[in-house]
Enzyme design. Structure first.
Site, mmCIF file in Angstrom:
data_model
loop_
_atom_site.group_PDB
_atom_site.id
_atom_site.type_symbol
_atom_site.label_atom_id
_atom_site.label_comp_id
_atom_site.label_asym_id
_atom_site.label_seq_id
_atom_site.Cartn_x
_atom_site.Cartn_y
_atom_site.Cartn_z
ATOM 1 N N SER A 19 0.824 -1.266 0.006
ATOM 2 C CA SER A 19 0.041 0.217 0.073
ATOM 3 C C SER A 19 0.879 1.288 0.066
ATOM 4 O O SER A 19 0.502 2.283 -0.616
ATOM 5 C CB SER A 19 -1.021 0.154 1.074
ATOM 6 O OG SER A 19 -1.946 -1.155 1.098
ATOM 7 N N THR A 73 -5.332 -3.862 8.117
ATOM 8 C CA THR A 73 -5.033 -4.958 7.177
ATOM 9 C C THR A 73 -5.134 -6.053 8.377
ATOM 10 O O THR A 73 -5.452 -5.756 9.636
ATOM 11 C CB THR A 73 -3.863 -5.198 6.422
ATOM 12 O OG1 THR A 73 -4.009 -6.298 5.596
ATOM 13 C CG2 THR A 73 -2.487 -5.049 7.091
ATOM 14 N N LYS A 115 -8.912 -5.958 11.325
ATOM 15 C CA LYS A 115 -10.019 -5.148 10.910
ATOM 16 C C LYS A 115 -11.210 -5.166 11.696
ATOM 17 O O LYS A 115 -12.120 -4.458 11.656
ATOM 18 C CB LYS A 115 -10.465 -5.813 9.499
ATOM 19 C CG LYS A 115 -9.390 -5.726 8.437
ATOM 20 C CD LYS A 115 -9.678 -6.161 6.911
ATOM 21 C CE LYS A 115 -8.703 -5.947 6.104
ATOM 22 N NZ LYS A 115 -8.799 -6.273 4.736
ATOM 23 N N ASN A 167 -11.463 -1.625 7.019
ATOM 24 C CA ASN A 167 -10.080 -1.264 6.387
ATOM 25 C C ASN A 167 -9.756 -0.181 6.171
ATOM 26 O O ASN A 167 -8.658 0.158 5.648
ATOM 27 C CB ASN A 167 -10.002 -2.318 5.118
ATOM 28 C CG ASN A 167 -10.671 -1.638 3.739
ATOM 29 O OD1 ASN A 167 -11.265 -0.596 3.998
ATOM 30 N ND2 ASN A 167 -9.905 -1.892 2.732
ATOM 31 N N ASP A 170 -12.832 -3.213 0.691
ATOM 32 C CA ASP A 170 -12.555 -4.257 0.024
ATOM 33 C C ASP A 170 -13.602 -4.763 -0.848
ATOM 34 O O ASP A 170 -13.109 -5.213 -2.229
ATOM 35 C CB ASP A 170 -12.286 -5.612 1.152
ATOM 36 C CG ASP A 170 -11.133 -5.267 1.958
ATOM 37 O OD1 ASP A 170 -10.020 -4.629 1.461
ATOM 38 O OD2 ASP A 170 -11.084 -5.707 3.177
ATOM 39 N N GLY A 173 -13.852 -19.927 0.008
ATOM 40 C CA GLY A 173 -13.037 -19.285 1.331
ATOM 41 C C GLY A 173 -14.181 -18.252 1.985
ATOM 42 O O GLY A 173 -13.896 -17.357 2.259
ATOM 43 N N ALA A 174 -15.324 -18.706 1.923
ATOM 44 C CA ALA A 174 -16.547 -17.653 2.147
ATOM 45 C C ALA A 174 -16.336 -17.386 3.618
ATOM 46 O O ALA A 174 -16.964 -16.217 4.145
ATOM 47 C CB ALA A 174 -17.825 -18.004 1.749
ATOM 48 N N ARG A 202 -14.116 -24.491 3.806
ATOM 49 C CA ARG A 202 -13.818 -25.827 4.321
ATOM 50 C C ARG A 202 -14.720 -26.262 5.518
ATOM 51 O O ARG A 202 -15.145 -27.329 5.498
ATOM 52 C CB ARG A 202 -12.198 -25.627 4.663
ATOM 53 C CG ARG A 202 -11.587 -26.818 5.179
ATOM 54 C CD ARG A 202 -10.048 -26.484 5.287
ATOM 55 N NE ARG A 202 -10.018 -25.372 6.506
ATOM 56 C CZ ARG A 202 -8.760 -24.805 6.688
ATOM 57 N NH1 ARG A 202 -7.729 -25.353 6.376
ATOM 58 N NH2 ARG A 202 -8.579 -23.897 7.388
ATOM 59 N N THR A 203 -14.787 -25.204 6.509
ATOM 60 C CA THR A 203 -15.660 -25.254 7.534
ATOM 61 C C THR A 203 -17.043 -25.011 7.053
ATOM 62 O O THR A 203 -17.449 -23.893 7.080
ATOM 63 C CB THR A 203 -15.383 -24.337 8.701
ATOM 64 O OG1 THR A 203 -13.843 -24.553 8.853
ATOM 65 C CG2 THR A 203 -16.071 -25.027 9.978
ATOM 66 N N VAL A 204 -17.935 -25.971 6.574
ATOM 67 C CA VAL A 204 -19.415 -25.795 5.771
ATOM 68 C C VAL A 204 -20.093 -24.890 6.627
ATOM 69 O O VAL A 204 -20.833 -24.108 6.114
ATOM 70 C CB VAL A 204 -19.575 -26.765 5.236
ATOM 71 C CG1 VAL A 204 -20.314 -27.994 6.176
ATOM 72 C CG2 VAL A 204 -20.828 -26.531 3.813
HETATM 73 P P1 ATR Z 1 -8.745 -13.557 6.090
HETATM 74 O O1 ATR Z 1 -9.553 -12.824 7.330
HETATM 75 O O2 ATR Z 1 -7.620 -12.976 5.773
HETATM 76 O O3 ATR Z 1 -9.769 -13.769 4.859
HETATM 77 P P2 ATR Z 1 -9.100 -15.969 7.729
HETATM 78 O O4 ATR Z 1 -9.951 -15.469 8.415
HETATM 79 O O5 ATR Z 1 -8.052 -16.817 8.207
HETATM 80 O O6 ATR Z 1 -8.369 -14.845 6.719
HETATM 81 O O7 ATR Z 1 -9.680 -16.911 6.399
HETATM 82 C C1 ATR Z 1 -9.061 -17.811 5.794
HETATM 83 C C2 ATR Z 1 -10.273 -18.411 4.757
HETATM 84 O O8 ATR Z 1 -9.492 -19.505 4.168
HETATM 85 C C3 ATR Z 1 -11.255 -19.346 5.445
HETATM 86 O O9 ATR Z 1 -12.568 -19.325 4.552
HETATM 87 C C4 ATR Z 1 -10.672 -20.698 5.465
HETATM 88 O O10 ATR Z 1 -11.480 -21.609 5.610
HETATM 89 P P3 ATR Z 1 -12.209 -22.044 7.072
HETATM 90 O O11 ATR Z 1 -13.169 -21.188 7.673
HETATM 91 O O12 ATR Z 1 -12.480 -23.380 7.093
HETATM 92 O O13 ATR Z 1 -10.889 -21.983 8.049
HETATM 93 C C5 ATR Z 1 -9.895 -20.668 4.114
HETATM 94 N N1 ATR Z 1 -8.786 -21.638 4.094
HETATM 95 C C6 ATR Z 1 -7.678 -21.388 4.910
HETATM 96 N N2 ATR Z 1 -6.821 -22.557 4.335
HETATM 97 C C7 ATR Z 1 -7.523 -23.270 3.545
HETATM 98 C C8 ATR Z 1 -7.264 -24.501 3.018
HETATM 99 N N3 ATR Z 1 -6.165 -25.237 3.055
HETATM 100 N N4 ATR Z 1 -8.591 -25.173 2.206
HETATM 101 C C9 ATR Z 1 -9.570 -24.407 2.155
HETATM 102 N N5 ATR Z 1 -9.769 -23.324 2.831
HETATM 103 C C10 ATR Z 1 -8.880 -22.678 3.459
#
Ligand code: ATR
Length: 307
Positions: free
Chosen positions: A38, A83, A87, A108, A123, A148-149, A174-176
């Site tokens: 930045s 960052t 946040k 942010n 963002d 990665g929602a 990943r964590t549905v």
């Molecule tokens: P940020 O706030 O910068 O977005 P974060 O809160 O650590 O970072 O979020 C990371 C995201 O990436 C999450 O959605 C995480 O999934 P989980 O909620 O299940 O933890 C996802 N993520 C991180 N490593 C991953 C991996 N190896 N495969 C799939 N998703 C991953």
């Protein structure tokens, strides 16, 4: 890389930042912050706009975040960017936050207004501008699959998609359970008589190959909001065989060409990395601080030279 300042430099008060030449009146708070790009484009923008101020990196551990934000007015700052991982702390500390930042649960961009702190989040709008610029389409017209929602960046993008009421939004995590909770929260934004076929407009799934294949068959844009792909050694986020030529694939990772983008490009999809989102979220912060258009070309050039 410019000098890294510390939270204590701010909290201890005095005219430390005003005595720099040009005076530091803006900065990015983070932990870590040393790799932030930045300052490169904000300092270029400040110079081009003839503003006598510089933008610095400030290393702020989360336990000092509130005190560091509170010290901004006395230190003569115009505002700050925020960052990872600060946040949410920024939202909790500001006196007032706009609606989008509140829905995201994160700030942010901080604006100092007299002794008050105002919070914004650029963002999601930055991503929307980047998508328009890279792919010549608007988010609102797209069926989006968001990988990665459940993270902070993912949530900001999901809320942006909901506010624009994009055609479809598939939240993949990943964590549905996190994706399901977010889908339930955003569902009211997707309730309308807009007809898009036999599938739900907002859905949540895990990283399951069969579910991804089914959803990608009804998608236009795939966005990676995880940090997977930052390292060359990272495994593929989704199987390459799921990527098809009709897709647009946007990776919020901007470090390099990620595995996802390489696989998507090899499949014939249109691809773009996160530099555009970085640029546009920064330009929007500039516009909030100075209430005038950002010198986008200058910022883009500076970022390109630093990338
Ligand atoms: P940020 O706030 O910068 O977005 P974060 O809160 O650590 O970072 O979020 C990371 C995201 O990436 C999450 O959605 C995480 O999934 P989980 O909620 O299940 O933890 C996802 N993520 C991180 N490593 C991953 C991996 N190896 N495969 C799939 N998703 C991953």
């Amino acid at each position: 890389m410019s000098t890294n300042y510390s939270a204590d430099d701010l909290i201890s008060g005095g005219d430390f930042f005003s005595r720099l030449s040009p005076p530091a009146r803006l900065g990015v708070f983070g932990d870590p912050v040393v790799h932030s790009k930045s300052p490169v484009f904000h300092n270029a923008a400040l110079k081009a706009a003839g503003i006598d101020a510089c933008y610095v990196k400030i290393h702020v551990p989360v336990e000092k975040a509130a005190a560091a934000f509170r010290a901004l007015p006395a230190a003569g700052f115009i505002g700050a960017n925020v960052t990872t991982p600060l946040k949410a702390a920024a939202l909790a500390t500001v006196d007032e936050a706009d609606g989008y930042a509140r829905r995201c649960g994160s700030v942010n961009t901080v604006v100092v207004q007299d002794d008050r702190l105002l919070g914004f989040n650029t963002d999601g709008p930055g991503l929307a501008r980047a998508i328009r610029e890279e792919f010549f389409v608007d988010l609102r017209d797209l069926r989006v699959v968001l990988l990665g929602a459940g993270g902070g960046a993912g949530r900001a993008i999901a809320v942006q998609c909901a506010m624009e009421s994009c055609e479809r939004l598939v939240l993949v995590n990943r964590t549905v359970e996190k994706a399901r909770a977010l889908a339930a929260e955003l569902a009211p934004s997707f309730r309308s008589d807009r007809l898009v076929g036999p599938v739900e407009r907002v859905q949540a799934i895990g990283f399951d190959e069969a579910a991804l294949r089914e959803q990608l068959a009804h998608a236009d844009l795939v966005i990676n909001a995880t940090s997977v792909g930052m390292r060359r050694t990272d495994p593929p986020l989704i199987p390459a065989a799921l990527l098809t030529p009709n897709l647009m694939v946007y990776d919020t990772v901007y470090a390099a060409r990620t595995r996802l983008l390489e696989d998507a490009s090899a499949a014939g999809a249109k691809v773009a990395n996160g530099l555009g989102m970085l640029l546009h979220q920064g330009a929007l912060s500039f516009e909030i601080w100075f209430n005038r258009p950002a010198p986008l070309d200058v910022m883009r050039r500076a970022l390109g030279e630093a990338a």
